[in-house]
Write a protein that holds these residues in place. Structure first.
Motif, PDB file in Angstrom:
ATOM      1  N   HIS A  31       0.890  -1.213   0.152  1.00 23.09           N
ATOM      2  CA  HIS A  31       0.146  -0.028  -0.013  1.00 23.09           C
ATOM      3  C   HIS A  31       0.771   1.315  -0.041  1.00 23.09           C
TER       4      HIS A  31
ATOM      5  N   GLU B 163       3.568   3.429  -7.809  1.00 25.60           N
ATOM      6  CA  GLU B 163       2.271   2.999  -8.280  1.00 25.60           C
ATOM      7  C   GLU B 163       2.332   1.875  -9.326  1.00 25.60           C
TER       8      GLU B 163
ATOM      9  N   GLU C 264      -5.398   0.740  -4.002  1.00 30.13           N
ATOM     10  CA  GLU C 264      -5.572   1.757  -4.924  1.00 30.13           C
ATOM     11  C   GLU C 264      -4.278   2.125  -5.683  1.00 30.13           C
ATOM     12  N   VAL C 265      -4.644   2.229  -7.032  1.00 36.40           N
ATOM     13  CA  VAL C 265      -3.386   2.659  -7.755  1.00 36.40           C
ATOM     14  C   VAL C 265      -3.707   4.051  -8.592  1.00 36.40           C
ATOM     15  N   LYS C 266      -3.168   4.959  -8.267  1.00 38.44           N
ATOM     16  CA  LYS C 266      -3.238   6.498  -9.032  1.00 38.44           C
ATOM     17  C   LYS C 266      -2.668   6.326 -10.216  1.00 38.44           C
ATOM     18  N   ARG C 267      -3.475   6.998 -11.247  1.00 35.18           N
ATOM     19  CA  ARG C 267      -3.011   7.167 -12.415  1.00 35.18           C
ATOM     20  C   ARG C 267      -3.324   8.615 -13.102  1.00 35.18           C
ATOM     21  N   ASP C 268      -2.131   9.234 -13.716  1.00 34.53           N
ATOM     22  CA  ASP C 268      -2.236  10.474 -14.217  1.00 34.53           C
ATOM     23  C   ASP C 268      -3.498  10.852 -14.799  1.00 34.53           C
ATOM     24  N   LYS C 269      -4.225  12.025 -14.550  1.00 35.83           N
ATOM     25  CA  LYS C 269      -5.132  12.525 -15.280  1.00 35.83           C
ATOM     26  C   LYS C 269      -6.549  11.414 -15.213  1.00 35.83           C
ATOM     27  N   LYS C 270      -6.343  10.335 -14.563  1.00 35.66           N
ATOM     28  CA  LYS C 270      -7.253   9.288 -14.616  1.00 35.66           C
ATOM     29  C   LYS C 270      -7.873   8.986 -13.173  1.00 35.66           C
ATOM     30  N   LYS C 271      -9.160   8.449 -13.027  1.00 36.18           N
ATOM     31  CA  LYS C 271      -9.382   7.916 -11.950  1.00 36.18           C
ATOM     32  C   LYS C 271      -8.459   6.887 -11.327  1.00 36.18           C
ATOM     33  N   SER C 272      -8.444   6.591 -10.058  1.00 33.78           N
ATOM     34  CA  SER C 272      -7.718   5.653  -9.413  1.00 33.78           C
ATOM     35  C   SER C 272      -8.233   4.159  -9.864  1.00 33.78           C
ATOM     36  N   SER C 273      -7.433   3.338 -10.222  1.00 31.13           N
ATOM     37  CA  SER C 273      -7.973   1.928 -10.267  1.00 31.13           C
ATOM     38  C   SER C 273      -7.797   1.056  -8.940  1.00 31.13           C
TER      39      SER C 273
END
Length: 235
Positions: free
Chosen positions: A161, A165, A200-209
């Motif tokens: 955690h 990413e 939770e994986v944060k992604r540039d300019k996109k919602k987290s997956s």
């Protein structure tokens, strides 16, 4: 075929739509946008060619670098070669699907992957964990040290955690690959997946997956795919 001929062939196979998809995933110029399946006929013609693979990889062109991984002769590569390839792997599609895959066909795979996992660098860590996934999904269970893999599951549980990413993706892959492809630790992988929960994986300019290894393992159980091993690591 020489470098110039291969580059011309790859350029002819490129498609703008594919190029845009690669760029949205982190690739940058130069690249042609060649679908990986389109590379297979060319790879069959060339077979393994390490000198040509080195030339292609050093172009910095994403498609050429990817194709280099397909025609590389892994057994001709040293630890220093893999370190050099990792240095040039500027995003995950290179680190995880070119370098880690090629490494997984060598006798030095675990040794190199271990150093990358311990490096603290996002893409090296990602490649290291993913290399183990490629290995576990291809080699007999007897080739692995059960206590070592058990310790690795514990490391994932306690650090995933807070990891970078791309490393989170690779660690999550590791949990479910152990759960599906390495039968001695199936139960421990299931326990680890439950303890970890959604990642939770944060992604540039996109919602987290959100990644859930327990679901992937359960799907494999439902489909009777426990113990799955692929015939080849590379396409």
């Amino acid at each position: 075929m020489d470098l110039e001929m291969v580059m011309q062939e790859l350029e002819a196979l490129g498609k703008e739509r594919t190029k845009k998809i690669y760029i949205s995933n982190g690739a940058h110029e130069p690249l042609f946008g060649v679908a990986t399946g389109e590379m297979k006929p060319l790879a069959k013609k060339i077979k393994y060619n390490q000198p040509l693979a080195e030339q292609l990889y050093s172009t910095g062109n994403y498609d050429a670098m990817y194709f280099a991984g397909i025609i590389a002769d892994p057994k001709a590569m040293t630890v220093a070669d893999f370190e050099r390839w990792m240095d040039a792997a500027y995003f995950y599609m290179l680190s995880d699907f070119v370098v880690a895959v090629t490494l997984a066909e060598t006798d030095i795979a675990q040794e190199v992957a271990d150093t990358w996992i311990a490096s603290g660098e996002e893409l090296r860590m990602s490649a290291g964990w993913n290399c183990y996934c490629w290995l576990l999904g291809n080699r007999p269970d007897s080739e692995f040290d059960e206590s070592k893999l058990a310790t690795m599951l514990e490391i994932v549980e306690s650090t995933i955690h807070d990891s970078p990413e791309r490393t989170k993706y690779a660690m999550n892959n590791f949990i479910y690959t152990v759960g599906v492809s390495y039968l001695p630790l199936h139960d421990k992988a299931v326990e680890t997946a439950k303890a970890v929960g959604p990642v939770e994986v944060k992604r540039d300019k996109k919602k987290s997956s959100f990644l859930l290894a327990s679901e992937v393992i359960q799907n494999a159980v439902d489909k009777g795919r426990l113990g799955f091993k692929r015939k080849n690591v590379r396409c």
